[in-house]
Structures are given as C-alpha cells and as structure tokens.
Motif scaffolding. Structure first.
Motif, PDB file in Angstrom:
ATOM      1  N   LYS A  30       0.828  -1.216   0.000  1.00 43.50           N
ATOM      2  CA  LYS A  30       0.000   0.000   0.000  1.00 43.50           C
ATOM      3  C   LYS A  30       0.857   1.259   0.000  1.00 43.50           C
ATOM      4  O   LYS A  30       0.579   2.215  -0.724  1.00 43.50           O
ATOM      5  CB  LYS A  30      -0.938   0.004   1.211  1.00 43.50           C
ATOM      6  N   ARG A  31       1.920   1.252   0.813  1.00 42.85           N
ATOM      7  CA  ARG A  31       2.801   2.425   0.874  1.00 42.85           C
ATOM      8  C   ARG A  31       3.490   2.659  -0.463  1.00 42.85           C
ATOM      9  O   ARG A  31       3.597   3.795  -0.919  1.00 42.85           O
ATOM     10  CB  ARG A  31       3.851   2.250   1.970  1.00 42.85           C
ATOM     11  N   LEU A  32       3.950   1.593  -1.096  1.00 38.19           N
ATOM     12  CA  LEU A  32       4.631   1.739  -2.377  1.00 38.19           C
ATOM     13  C   LEU A  32       3.663   2.172  -3.474  1.00 38.19           C
ATOM     14  O   LEU A  32       4.003   2.995  -4.327  1.00 38.19           O
ATOM     15  CB  LEU A  32       5.344   0.446  -2.763  1.00 38.19           C
ATOM     16  N   GLU A  33       2.450   1.631  -3.444  1.00 35.78           N
ATOM     17  CA  GLU A  33       1.448   2.009  -4.438  1.00 35.78           C
ATOM     18  C   GLU A  33       1.047   3.473  -4.291  1.00 35.78           C
ATOM     19  O   GLU A  33       0.724   4.138  -5.276  1.00 35.78           O
ATOM     20  CB  GLU A  33       0.218   1.105  -4.343  1.00 35.78           C
ATOM     21  N   ASP A  34       1.056   3.968  -3.070  1.00 38.90           N
ATOM     22  CA  ASP A  34       0.702   5.359  -2.814  1.00 38.90           C
ATOM     23  C   ASP A  34       1.670   6.308  -3.508  1.00 38.90           C
ATOM     24  O   ASP A  34       1.284   7.395  -3.930  1.00 38.90           O
ATOM     25  CB  ASP A  34       0.679   5.606  -1.301  1.00 38.90           C
ATOM     26  N   LEU A  39      12.657   7.779  -2.449  1.00 38.70           N
ATOM     27  CA  LEU A  39      13.311   6.695  -3.177  1.00 38.70           C
ATOM     28  C   LEU A  39      14.090   5.749  -2.267  1.00 38.70           C
ATOM     29  O   LEU A  39      13.906   4.527  -2.340  1.00 38.70           O
ATOM     30  CB  LEU A  39      14.249   7.263  -4.252  1.00 38.70           C
ATOM     31  N   GLU A  40      14.958   6.273  -1.425  1.00 37.16           N
ATOM     32  CA  GLU A  40      15.770   5.416  -0.555  1.00 37.16           C
ATOM     33  C   GLU A  40      14.897   4.552   0.351  1.00 37.16           C
ATOM     34  O   GLU A  40      15.152   3.371   0.539  1.00 37.16           O
ATOM     35  CB  GLU A  40      16.749   6.246   0.282  1.00 37.16           C
ATOM     36  N   GLU A  41      13.873   5.148   0.907  1.00 33.31           N
ATOM     37  CA  GLU A  41      12.967   4.400   1.772  1.00 33.31           C
ATOM     38  C   GLU A  41      12.182   3.374   0.959  1.00 33.31           C
ATOM     39  O   GLU A  41      11.945   2.255   1.428  1.00 33.31           O
ATOM     40  CB  GLU A  41      12.011   5.348   2.494  1.00 33.31           C
ATOM     41  N   SER A  42      11.811   3.735  -0.262  1.00 33.82           N
ATOM     42  CA  SER A  42      11.103   2.793  -1.141  1.00 33.82           C
ATOM     43  C   SER A  42      11.937   1.543  -1.384  1.00 33.82           C
ATOM     44  O   SER A  42      11.435   0.423  -1.318  1.00 33.82           O
ATOM     45  CB  SER A  42      10.777   3.442  -2.487  1.00 33.82           C
ATOM     46  N   VAL A  43      13.208   1.745  -1.652  1.00 33.57           N
ATOM     47  CA  VAL A  43      14.103   0.609  -1.899  1.00 33.57           C
ATOM     48  C   VAL A  43      14.221  -0.243  -0.636  1.00 33.57           C
ATOM     49  O   VAL A  43      14.138  -1.476  -0.696  1.00 33.57           O
ATOM     50  CB  VAL A  43      15.490   1.103  -2.376  1.00 33.57           C
TER      51      VAL A  43
END
Length: 87
Positions: A30-34, A39-43
C-alpha cells in the motif's frame, strides 16, 4: 552499519508468523502504491517486502508438507483426501 541493520531485519522476518508477515507485506504494498515514499525508503521497504514474501512462501510450503504428511498412509499413498491445490 547499514548491513548490520539489514541482517537484523532479516532475522526478525524469520520469527514472524504467516499472518503477521502477510499483514506487514500488505502494508508495504500500500505504501509503495501510494507513491509518496522517498526513493531510498522505497528501496529499503521493497527489500523488506521481498524478505516477507519469502517468509510467507516458506511457511506455506511447511504447511503444505504437514498437510501432505497427514493425508498419506504408511505406504505414501493418498488416504482418500484430495491433494492441496497450490498455484
């Protein structure tokens, strides 16, 4: 130092129940889809998501093996129960 944190996070994942790992994985998705995560946190959370996915798959394989063991007789033949349909 970051490598130590990653190793600790992976060890933590290995202790999670299926339900808890799945809940956390859904939260990550859900967080990634939002799309509002830097970027760093996404990875980083994507990597944790991969570890959680592997944990869920491992636990499902273990459960399937237990079901298979229960549903076979001493000769290894099915004991009249349909095999688990895993796809």
């Amino acid at each position: 130092m970051a490598e130590n944190a990653q190793v600790n996070a992976q060890m933590d994942v290995k202790k999670l129940s299926f339900e808890r790992a799945m809940e956390e994985l859904e939260s990550i998705v859900k967080r990634l889809e939002d799309g509002k995560v830097p970027l760093e946190e996404s990875v980083a959370i994507y990597e944790r998501g991969e570890a959680l996915k592997r944990r869920c798959e491992e636990l499902l394989r273990q459960a399937e093996a237990r079901v298979d063991k229960i549903t076979t007789d001493a000769s290894g033949q099915a004991a009249g129960i349909e095999p688990l349909d895993v796809q």
